[in-house]
Design a protein around this motif. Structure first.
Motif, PDB file in Angstrom:
ATOM      1  N   ASP A  38     -14.568   2.180 -33.297  1.00 33.54           N
ATOM      2  CA  ASP A  38     -13.579   3.145 -33.783  1.00 33.54           C
ATOM      3  C   ASP A  38     -13.435   3.007 -35.295  1.00 33.54           C
ATOM      4  N   SER A  81     -11.860   4.695 -37.311  1.00 35.04           N
ATOM      5  CA  SER A  81     -10.538   5.000 -37.862  1.00 35.04           C
ATOM      6  C   SER A  81      -9.712   3.730 -38.082  1.00 35.04           C
ATOM      7  N   LYS A  82     -10.173   2.612 -37.512  1.00 38.85           N
ATOM      8  CA  LYS A  82      -9.455   1.341 -37.659  1.00 38.85           C
ATOM      9  C   LYS A  82      -9.977   0.582 -38.884  1.00 38.85           C
TER      10      LYS A  82
END
Length: 201
Positions: free
Chosen positions: A125, A127-128
């Protein structure tokens, strides 16, 4: 009786992909394969170092993700050196953001969460912030595996063979410096920040 033969390749890129991520191959076997490629007039060895089943290159920054047995960085450098003598370009590849089960077993908190709330065990992910830091660490660690004269690339890809197709090009084969191929993945920005715009496509 004497004669002269003029020979040239139809294709600029003529190579073999060895999936080291799924199955360990010894440095000796890989070195022999480089010599065989040269004999067959092939000029690219694509080393797929990571996949869902394994991350098979040592890591000082993240030893927890390594699957044993694994190649050491010195072994990869030696392969690059041997390949250079035989006019073979070595293209190591680290899959991202997909096919990362081996990495994410050690970091399940970085798995992508699907719309239905379930986790995808093989997707990172981006977005992390911690996921981006992980990739930054790995790119920084492996970007300089090849010498400054450059005969190595590391591809981060999301779409199978597209990674090798975008990474091995006339420009890349003639570029005398280390280079990366981002293969359209979100890691492209991280790669550009490390090796510069001209070292990434």
């Amino acid at each position: 009786m004497s004669g002269r033969i003029t020979d040239w390749p139809t294709y600029t890129e003529r190579g073999l992909m060895v999936d080291v991520g799924r199955r360990h191959f010894t440095p000796g076997w890989l070195e022999g394969k480089i010599r065989e490629l040269a004999w067959l007039k092939l000029n690219v060895l694509h080393l797929h170092l990571s996949d869902g089943l394994g991350f098979r290159i040592e890591s000082a920054s993240h030893p927890e993700i390594v699957t044993r047995p694994a190649l050491t960085k010195d072994e990869v450098r030696h392969l690059v050196s041997v390949a250079d003598r035989y006019h073979v370009t070595v293209v190591p590849e680290i899959d991202s953001p997909g096919h990362m089960e081996a990495v994410l077993r050690a970091h399940p908190e970085l798995q992508l969460i699907r719309v239905d709330g379930t986790r995808d065990p093989g997707k990172l992910d981006y977005s992390k912030p911690a996921a981006r830091r992980l990739m930054q660490d790995l790119i920084a660690e492996y970007a300089d595996l090849s010498p400054a004269r450059g005969s190595t690339s590391v591809a981060t890809s999301t779409s199978g063979t597209r990674g090798i197709r975008t990474s091995v090009s006339d420009r890349a084969l003639s570029l005398r410096r280390p280079w990366w191929a981002a293969g359209g993945s979100p890691a492209a920005g991280l790669v550009r920040s490390r090796v510069g715009k001209d070292g990434c496509w």
